[in-house]
Write a protein that holds these residues in place. Structure first.
Motif, PDB file in Angstrom:
ATOM      1  N   HIS A 281       0.822  -1.212   0.000  1.00 23.15           N
ATOM      2  CA  HIS A 281       0.000   0.000   0.000  1.00 23.15           C
ATOM      3  C   HIS A 281       0.856   1.261   0.000  1.00 23.15           C
ATOM      4  N   ASN A 282       1.897   1.263   0.801  1.00 22.86           N
ATOM      5  CA  ASN A 282       2.893   2.332   0.825  1.00 22.86           C
ATOM      6  C   ASN A 282       4.141   1.764   1.509  1.00 22.86           C
ATOM      7  N   PRO A 283       5.243   2.511   1.579  1.00 22.00           N
ATOM      8  CA  PRO A 283       6.462   1.923   2.158  1.00 22.00           C
ATOM      9  C   PRO A 283       6.303   1.404   3.577  1.00 22.00           C
ATOM     10  N   GLN A 284       5.319   1.928   4.321  1.00 18.70           N
ATOM     11  CA  GLN A 284       5.143   1.523   5.710  1.00 18.70           C
ATOM     12  C   GLN A 284       4.015   0.511   5.914  1.00 18.70           C
ATOM     13  N   VAL A 285       3.217   0.241   4.878  1.00 16.50           N
ATOM     14  CA  VAL A 285       2.045  -0.628   5.031  1.00 16.50           C
ATOM     15  C   VAL A 285       2.055  -1.729   3.979  1.00 16.50           C
ATOM     16  N   THR A 286       2.069  -2.956   4.449  1.00  9.33           N
ATOM     17  CA  THR A 286       1.976  -4.130   3.585  1.00  9.33           C
ATOM     18  C   THR A 286       0.678  -4.851   3.904  1.00  9.33           C
ATOM     19  N   LEU A 287      -0.134  -5.104   2.886  1.00  5.06           N
ATOM     20  CA  LEU A 287      -1.419  -5.761   3.066  1.00  5.06           C
ATOM     21  C   LEU A 287      -1.340  -7.214   2.612  1.00  5.06           C
ATOM     22  N   LEU A 288      -1.884  -8.104   3.419  1.00  6.59           N
ATOM     23  CA  LEU A 288      -1.947  -9.527   3.116  1.00  6.59           C
ATOM     24  C   LEU A 288      -3.389  -9.893   2.782  1.00  6.59           C
ATOM     25  N   ARG A 289      -3.601 -10.597   1.666  1.00  3.70           N
ATOM     26  CA  ARG A 289      -4.950 -11.014   1.292  1.00  3.70           C
ATOM     27  C   ARG A 289      -5.371 -12.191   2.186  1.00  3.70           C
ATOM     28  N   THR A 290      -6.549 -12.090   2.792  1.00  3.05           N
ATOM     29  CA  THR A 290      -7.050 -13.190   3.612  1.00  3.05           C
ATOM     30  C   THR A 290      -7.361 -14.403   2.736  1.00  3.05           C
ATOM     31  N   SER A 291      -7.079 -15.571   3.257  1.00  4.04           N
ATOM     32  CA  SER A 291      -7.290 -16.815   2.514  1.00  4.04           C
ATOM     33  C   SER A 291      -8.745 -17.262   2.605  1.00  4.04           C
ATOM     34  N   VAL A 292      -9.066 -18.328   1.896  1.00  5.35           N
ATOM     35  CA  VAL A 292     -10.417 -18.894   1.949  1.00  5.35           C
ATOM     36  C   VAL A 292     -10.751 -19.340   3.364  1.00  5.35           C
ATOM     37  N   GLU A 293      -9.835 -20.064   4.001  1.00  3.00           N
ATOM     38  CA  GLU A 293     -10.108 -20.556   5.348  1.00  3.00           C
ATOM     39  C   GLU A 293     -10.201 -19.410   6.358  1.00  3.00           C
ATOM     40  N   GLU A 294      -9.318 -18.424   6.242  1.00  6.68           N
ATOM     41  CA  GLU A 294      -9.393 -17.266   7.143  1.00  6.68           C
ATOM     42  C   GLU A 294     -10.704 -16.525   6.939  1.00  6.68           C
ATOM     43  N   SER A 295     -11.122 -16.383   5.693  1.00  2.86           N
ATOM     44  CA  SER A 295     -12.379 -15.693   5.404  1.00  2.86           C
ATOM     45  C   SER A 295     -13.563 -16.454   5.996  1.00  2.86           C
ATOM     46  N   ARG A 296     -13.521 -17.780   5.902  1.00  2.69           N
ATOM     47  CA  ARG A 296     -14.597 -18.591   6.488  1.00  2.69           C
ATOM     48  C   ARG A 296     -14.644 -18.378   8.007  1.00  2.69           C
ATOM     49  N   GLN A 297     -13.497 -18.347   8.635  1.00  5.07           N
ATOM     50  CA  GLN A 297     -13.464 -18.114  10.083  1.00  5.07           C
ATOM     51  C   GLN A 297     -13.986 -16.716  10.428  1.00  5.07           C
ATOM     52  N   LEU A 298     -13.655 -15.740   9.616  1.00  2.00           N
ATOM     53  CA  LEU A 298     -14.128 -14.372   9.872  1.00  2.00           C
ATOM     54  C   LEU A 298     -15.642 -14.287   9.769  1.00  2.00           C
ATOM     55  N   GLY A 299     -16.210 -14.995   8.809  1.00  2.00           N
ATOM     56  CA  GLY A 299     -17.667 -15.032   8.717  1.00  2.00           C
ATOM     57  C   GLY A 299     -18.291 -15.603   9.970  1.00  2.00           C
ATOM     58  N   GLY A 300     -17.686 -16.659  10.503  1.00  3.17           N
ATOM     59  CA  GLY A 300     -18.184 -17.251  11.731  1.00  3.17           C
ATOM     60  C   GLY A 300     -18.051 -16.326  12.928  1.00  3.17           C
ATOM     61  N   ILE A 301     -16.939 -15.592  12.992  1.00  6.37           N
ATOM     62  CA  ILE A 301     -16.729 -14.653  14.100  1.00  6.37           C
ATOM     63  C   ILE A 301     -17.774 -13.542  14.062  1.00  6.37           C
ATOM     64  N   LEU A 302     -17.983 -12.964  12.882  1.00  4.71           N
ATOM     65  CA  LEU A 302     -18.990 -11.906  12.767  1.00  4.71           C
ATOM     66  C   LEU A 302     -20.369 -12.428  13.163  1.00  4.71           C
ATOM     67  N   ALA A 303     -20.696 -13.626  12.727  1.00 11.58           N
ATOM     68  CA  ALA A 303     -21.990 -14.197  13.070  1.00 11.58           C
ATOM     69  C   ALA A 303     -22.143 -14.352  14.580  1.00 11.58           C
ATOM     70  N   GLU A 304     -21.087 -14.873  15.220  1.00 15.55           N
ATOM     71  CA  GLU A 304     -21.136 -15.062  16.673  1.00 15.55           C
ATOM     72  C   GLU A 304     -21.337 -13.734  17.403  1.00 15.55           C
ATOM     73  N   LYS A 305     -20.597 -12.716  16.983  1.00 15.86           N
ATOM     74  CA  LYS A 305     -20.729 -11.412  17.634  1.00 15.86           C
ATOM     75  C   LYS A 305     -22.127 -10.828  17.420  1.00 15.86           C
ATOM     76  N   ILE A 306     -22.610 -10.905  16.191  1.00 13.89           N
ATOM     77  CA  ILE A 306     -23.874 -10.250  15.852  1.00 13.89           C
ATOM     78  C   ILE A 306     -25.063 -11.014  16.430  1.00 13.89           C
ATOM     79  N   ASN A 307     -24.941 -12.309  16.603  1.00 19.99           N
ATOM     80  CA  ASN A 307     -26.027 -13.076  17.222  1.00 19.99           C
ATOM     81  C   ASN A 307     -26.313 -12.606  18.646  1.00 19.99           C
ATOM     82  N   ALA A 308     -25.322 -12.008  19.287  1.00 19.38           N
ATOM     83  CA  ALA A 308     -25.491 -11.548  20.670  1.00 19.38           C
ATOM     84  C   ALA A 308     -26.132 -10.164  20.755  1.00 19.38           C
ATOM     85  N   TYR A 309     -26.378  -9.504  19.626  1.00 16.96           N
ATOM     86  CA  TYR A 309     -26.932  -8.153  19.649  1.00 16.96           C
ATOM     87  C   TYR A 309     -28.355  -8.153  20.212  1.00 16.96           C
TER      88      TYR A 309
END
Length: 400
Positions: free
Chosen positions: A301-329
């Motif tokens: 992104h710039n000399p001080q920021v390097t971005l890593l693309r999330t993988s399929v498995e990481e993305s699947r876990q993130l979906g589960g995390i968001l669901a868990e958090k939002i279910n508690a709303y």
């Protein structure tokens, strides 16, 4: 005329705090000396003794001091001082607070300051101000004032530092409060790669009569927003950039911690959530990226920021995390998902385009979440998606 609390370890730094109090009085205000020391006897007479401070949490300070465990004493005062200072503020007895100290004094005094509302004048003169101030400031608006030399007596340098710090706190209490616009507050999260989306959604909400506060989803920003939501000042939440969870899961440098996405649910606020920038994890310069990510997709992104693309498995876990958090709303909440990309660089043709990873996140979120989930055949920065997010939040705010 205001009363300013002058907090300090008056056994080791009584002379310095007495001078701060003197400077405050010369500016036409009252000073209230509060002793938070736990060593020898105070060298100046406090208005509030260390024992009165300790009593705020029921601590037997005399017994504690006899153990001669400085760390335990500092921890006890750091727990008691916020309670007593908050009582003084809520009762209207003090209108500002200042302190000076090294590591221990800074830990105690800033703990007390962090307990006070945003906007309340607070100044900390500290030897720690030149380094990492995050543990002392947290998500508050404590002003850290570098002491330059150690807080160890009055000299040609420290006199100038203390007098200017006293002038700063006096100026803060004298400043007239801003005219409140009277509009209900909405908080929103944004990153460079979701700027277009949040800017358009903000415009729609402001036209509807709301004031929108935008927070950078850079770790500190997310924590600060959560803190403001918990304060009770907010009417609704437009959490379109939940990227901090990618850093928390994968080990990036901009995590907001494991409690991100909780405050709005606990408060029961109308909330709209989107997976903004969950396709990226933040690191610093390329050489700082851990070796375990070798072979993965990166964007510099710039000399001080390097971005890593999330993988399929990481993305699947993130979906589960968001669901868990939002279910508690407890309040009304809706998740809006842009099917054509979660960021400016993740849309079709972008360097982080990965339809399989995005699909994994959306499918996990849909399957695990018991709240409303809406899909849109749009990229996150499409103006139509931004307007859909804003209009959904307006609908939730109206109770539709």
């Amino acid at each position: 005329m205001a009363t300013i609390a002058v907090i300090g370890t008056l056994d080791s730094k009584g002379e310095e705090h007495a001078y701060l109090a003197e400077c405050i009085r010369k500016c036409g205000h009252e000073a209230l000396l509060m002793d938070v020391g736990s060593g020898g006897a105070p060298t100046v007479e406090p208005d509030i003794s260390r024992y009165q401070v300790a009593e705020a949490t029921g601590v037997d300070l005399e017994s504690l001091m006899q153990k001669r465990d400085r760390g335990e004493c500092v921890a006890a005062m750091a727990a008691a001082a916020p309670v007593l200072l908050s009582q003084l503020v809520s009762s209207g007895r003090v209108q500002g607070v200042i302190s000076a100290g090294g590591g221990g004094g800074t830990a105690i005094s800033t703990a007390a300051m962090r307990a006070l509302p945003l906007g309340f004048p607070k100044v900390m003169v500290s030897t720690m101000a030149g380094g990492n101030t995050a543990p002392y400031v947290g998500t508050s608006d404590v002003v850290m004032f570098p002491s330059i030399v150690d807080v160890a007596g009055l000299n040609s340098v420290s006199l100038g530092v203390f007098s200017r710090a006293a002038g700063a706190i006096c100026g803060m209490v004298e400043a007239p409060p801003p005219e409140h616009q009277g509009r209900p507050l909405v908080v929103a999260t944004m990153f460079g790669n979701t700027t277009a989306c949040v800017t358009e959604a903000k415009r729609v909400l402001e036209e509807a009569g709301f004031e929108v506060l935008v927070f950078s989803a850079c770790g500190t920003g997310g924590r600060t927003m959560e803190s403001l939501v918990a304060s009770g000042m907010v009417a609704g939440v437009l959490d379109l950039t939940t990227t901090e969870w990618a850093d928390e899961l994968v080990g990036g440098v901009l995590s907001a911690g494991p409690h991100r996405l909780e405050a709005a649910g606990i408060a029961g606020l109308p909330t709209v959530v989107a997976p903004g920038c969950l396709d990226m994890v933040n690191f610093g310069e390329p050489e700082t990226v851990p070796d375990r990510f070798e072979g993965r997709k990166f964007y510099y992104h710039n000399p001080q920021v390097t971005l890593l693309r999330t993988s399929v498995e990481e993305s699947r876990q993130l979906g589960g995390i968001l669901a868990e958090k939002i279910n508690a709303y407890r309040g009304p909440v809706s998740i809006l998902m842009p099917e054509r990309g979660f960021s400016a660089i993740g849309e079709p043709g972008g360097v982080f385009e990965d339809q399989e990873a995005d699909a994994a996140l959306m499918e996990a979120l849909e399957s695990d979440c018991g709240k409303e989930v809406l899909r849109f055949p749009l990229a996150i920065n499409d103006p139509a998606f931004a307007r859909a997010c804003a209009e959904k939040l307006l609908s939730l705010l109206r109770g539709d």
